[in-house]
Design a protein around this motif. Structure first.
Motif, PDB file in Angstrom:
ATOM      1  N   LEU A  36      14.035  -8.109  52.658  1.00 42.50           N
ATOM      2  CA  LEU A  36      14.504  -6.975  53.458  1.00 42.50           C
ATOM      3  C   LEU A  36      15.289  -5.979  52.612  1.00 42.50           C
ATOM      4  O   LEU A  36      15.158  -4.766  52.797  1.00 42.50           O
ATOM      5  CB  LEU A  36      15.369  -7.471  54.615  1.00 42.50           C
ATOM      6  CG  LEU A  36      14.638  -8.284  55.670  1.00 42.50           C
ATOM      7  CD1 LEU A  36      15.613  -8.803  56.714  1.00 42.50           C
ATOM      8  CD2 LEU A  36      13.561  -7.465  56.324  1.00 42.50           C
ATOM      9  N   GLU A  37      16.098  -6.479  51.686  1.00 46.02           N
ATOM     10  CA  GLU A  37      16.850  -5.563  50.825  1.00 46.02           C
ATOM     11  C   GLU A  37      15.920  -4.794  49.907  1.00 46.02           C
ATOM     12  O   GLU A  37      16.161  -3.623  49.608  1.00 46.02           O
ATOM     13  CB  GLU A  37      17.880  -6.338  50.026  1.00 46.02           C
ATOM     14  CG  GLU A  37      19.024  -6.815  50.898  1.00 46.02           C
ATOM     15  CD  GLU A  37      20.233  -7.220  50.095  1.00 46.02           C
ATOM     16  OE1 GLU A  37      20.340  -6.820  48.931  1.00 46.02           O
ATOM     17  OE2 GLU A  37      21.074  -7.923  50.659  1.00 46.02           O
ATOM     18  N   GLY A  38      14.836  -5.417  49.461  1.00 47.91           N
ATOM     19  CA  GLY A  38      13.850  -4.716  48.650  1.00 47.91           C
ATOM     20  C   GLY A  38      13.155  -3.615  49.427  1.00 47.91           C
ATOM     21  O   GLY A  38      12.917  -2.518  48.909  1.00 47.91           O
ATOM     22  N   ILE A  39      12.839  -3.896  50.696  1.00 47.76           N
ATOM     23  CA  ILE A  39      12.214  -2.888  51.551  1.00 47.76           C
ATOM     24  C   ILE A  39      13.171  -1.722  51.781  1.00 47.76           C
ATOM     25  O   ILE A  39      12.782  -0.553  51.679  1.00 47.76           O
ATOM     26  CB  ILE A  39      11.777  -3.525  52.892  1.00 47.76           C
ATOM     27  CG1 ILE A  39      10.609  -4.479  52.649  1.00 47.76           C
ATOM     28  CG2 ILE A  39      11.405  -2.462  53.913  1.00 47.76           C
ATOM     29  CD1 ILE A  39      10.255  -5.325  53.862  1.00 47.76           C
ATOM     30  N   ASN A  40      14.436  -2.040  52.080  1.00 55.45           N
ATOM     31  CA  ASN A  40      15.428  -0.974  52.293  1.00 55.45           C
ATOM     32  C   ASN A  40      15.620  -0.135  51.037  1.00 55.45           C
ATOM     33  O   ASN A  40      15.738   1.087  51.117  1.00 55.45           O
ATOM     34  CB  ASN A  40      16.770  -1.566  52.722  1.00 55.45           C
ATOM     35  CG  ASN A  40      16.745  -2.026  54.156  1.00 55.45           C
ATOM     36  OD1 ASN A  40      15.946  -1.561  54.948  1.00 55.45           O
ATOM     37  ND2 ASN A  40      17.627  -2.945  54.478  1.00 55.45           N
ATOM     38  N   ASN A  41      15.622  -0.771  49.874  1.00 56.15           N
ATOM     39  CA  ASN A  41      15.788  -0.029  48.624  1.00 56.15           C
ATOM     40  C   ASN A  41      14.606   0.898  48.397  1.00 56.15           C
ATOM     41  O   ASN A  41      14.782   2.048  47.979  1.00 56.15           O
ATOM     42  CB  ASN A  41      15.941  -0.997  47.455  1.00 56.15           C
ATOM     43  CG  ASN A  41      16.299  -0.289  46.184  1.00 56.15           C
ATOM     44  OD1 ASN A  41      16.957   0.741  46.203  1.00 56.15           O
ATOM     45  ND2 ASN A  41      15.852  -0.829  45.073  1.00 56.15           N
ATOM     46  N   LYS A  42      13.405   0.435  48.667  1.00 53.59           N
ATOM     47  CA  LYS A  42      12.220   1.274  48.469  1.00 53.59           C
ATOM     48  C   LYS A  42      12.248   2.479  49.410  1.00 53.59           C
ATOM     49  O   LYS A  42      11.884   3.595  49.019  1.00 53.59           O
ATOM     50  CB  LYS A  42      10.963   0.449  48.703  1.00 53.59           C
ATOM     51  CG  LYS A  42       9.729   1.070  48.147  1.00 53.59           C
ATOM     52  CD  LYS A  42       8.635   0.044  48.068  1.00 53.59           C
ATOM     53  CE  LYS A  42       7.690   0.428  46.966  1.00 53.59           C
ATOM     54  NZ  LYS A  42       6.635  -0.537  46.783  1.00 53.59           N
ATOM     55  N   ILE A  43      12.690   2.287  50.646  1.00 52.31           N
ATOM     56  CA  ILE A  43      12.785   3.402  51.591  1.00 52.31           C
ATOM     57  C   ILE A  43      13.852   4.394  51.138  1.00 52.31           C
ATOM     58  O   ILE A  43      13.663   5.616  51.234  1.00 52.31           O
ATOM     59  CB  ILE A  43      13.065   2.875  53.014  1.00 52.31           C
ATOM     60  CG1 ILE A  43      11.829   2.146  53.542  1.00 52.31           C
ATOM     61  CG2 ILE A  43      13.445   4.008  53.954  1.00 52.31           C
ATOM     62  CD1 ILE A  43      12.031   1.465  54.871  1.00 52.31           C
ATOM     63  N   GLN A  64       4.574   4.152  55.295  1.00 54.74           N
ATOM     64  CA  GLN A  64       3.482   3.273  55.708  1.00 54.74           C
ATOM     65  C   GLN A  64       2.590   2.909  54.537  1.00 54.74           C
ATOM     66  O   GLN A  64       2.139   1.767  54.422  1.00 54.74           O
ATOM     67  CB  GLN A  64       2.656   3.926  56.807  1.00 54.74           C
ATOM     68  CG  GLN A  64       3.350   3.957  58.140  1.00 54.74           C
ATOM     69  CD  GLN A  64       2.523   4.687  59.184  1.00 54.74           C
ATOM     70  OE1 GLN A  64       1.557   5.367  58.862  1.00 54.74           O
ATOM     71  NE2 GLN A  64       2.910   4.544  60.429  1.00 54.74           N
ATOM     72  N   SER A  65       2.327   3.848  53.646  1.00 50.28           N
ATOM     73  CA  SER A  65       1.462   3.547  52.512  1.00 50.28           C
ATOM     74  C   SER A  65       2.166   2.655  51.491  1.00 50.28           C
ATOM     75  O   SER A  65       1.515   1.935  50.742  1.00 50.28           O
ATOM     76  CB  SER A  65       0.972   4.830  51.852  1.00 50.28           C
ATOM     77  OG  SER A  65       2.038   5.484  51.214  1.00 50.28           O
ATOM     78  N   ALA A  66       3.499   2.685  51.459  1.00 53.51           N
ATOM     79  CA  ALA A  66       4.236   1.838  50.527  1.00 53.51           C
ATOM     80  C   ALA A  66       4.217   0.375  50.955  1.00 53.51           C
ATOM     81  O   ALA A  66       4.319  -0.525  50.121  1.00 53.51           O
ATOM     82  CB  ALA A  66       5.674   2.321  50.408  1.00 53.51           C
ATOM     83  N   PHE A  67       4.051   0.116  52.245  1.00 55.83           N
ATOM     84  CA  PHE A  67       4.078  -1.250  52.768  1.00 55.83           C
ATOM     85  C   PHE A  67       2.791  -1.553  53.522  1.00 55.83           C
ATOM     86  O   PHE A  67       2.751  -1.589  54.742  1.00 55.83           O
ATOM     87  CB  PHE A  67       5.285  -1.446  53.696  1.00 55.83           C
ATOM     88  CG  PHE A  67       6.591  -1.118  53.042  1.00 55.83           C
ATOM     89  CD1 PHE A  67       7.104  -1.946  52.071  1.00 55.83           C
ATOM     90  CD2 PHE A  67       7.275   0.025  53.368  1.00 55.83           C
ATOM     91  CE1 PHE A  67       8.302  -1.643  51.455  1.00 55.83           C
ATOM     92  CE2 PHE A  67       8.464   0.339  52.762  1.00 55.83           C
ATOM     93  CZ  PHE A  67       8.985  -0.508  51.798  1.00 55.83           C
ATOM     94  N   ARG A  68       1.746  -1.763  52.796  1.00 54.30           N
ATOM     95  CA  ARG A  68       0.457  -2.075  53.419  1.00 54.30           C
ATOM     96  C   ARG A  68       0.341  -3.536  53.803  1.00 54.30           C
ATOM     97  O   ARG A  68      -0.541  -3.917  54.544  1.00 54.30           O
ATOM     98  CB  ARG A  68      -0.678  -1.699  52.484  1.00 54.30           C
ATOM     99  CG  ARG A  68      -0.782  -0.213  52.271  1.00 54.30           C
ATOM    100  CD  ARG A  68      -2.171   0.112  51.800  1.00 54.30           C
ATOM    101  NE  ARG A  68      -2.300   1.524  51.562  1.00 54.30           N
ATOM    102  CZ  ARG A  68      -2.721   2.392  52.463  1.00 54.30           C
ATOM    103  NH1 ARG A  68      -3.055   1.968  53.657  1.00 54.30           N
ATOM    104  NH2 ARG A  68      -2.833   3.667  52.193  1.00 54.30           N
TER     105      ARG A  68
END
Length: 74
Positions: A36-43, A64-68
């Motif tokens: 989850l922290e990786g997803i938040n950092n990418k956003i 959306q394209s970053a998290f297929r």
């Protein structure tokens, strides 16, 4: 729950009532806070890159394209 000590049985009943679904879901779904922290950092990085853009639809398409998702292996 089978203990004769009142404090232990009340603690176990409280844990069972409040946290049963969370404990069950943590066993079923192996999603940890590091993911989850990786997803938040990418956003956050996408937000910094998209600073000044007025088109919010484009920003959400980038997210959306970053998290297929992962491909399934049979």
């Amino acid at each position: 729950m089978s203990s004769d000590v009142k404090e232990i049985t009340s603690f176990a009943a409280n844990q069972n009532r409040r946290y049963r679904y969370g404990i069950t879901n943590s066993g079923l779904y192996k999603l940890r806070t590091s993911v989850l922290e990786g997803i938040n950092n990418k956003i956050k990085v996408l937000k910094r890159v998209a600073y000044g853009y007025r088109d919010t639809d484009y920003f959400f398409l980038r997210i959306q394209s970053a998290f297929r998702g992962r491909p399934t292996i049979n």
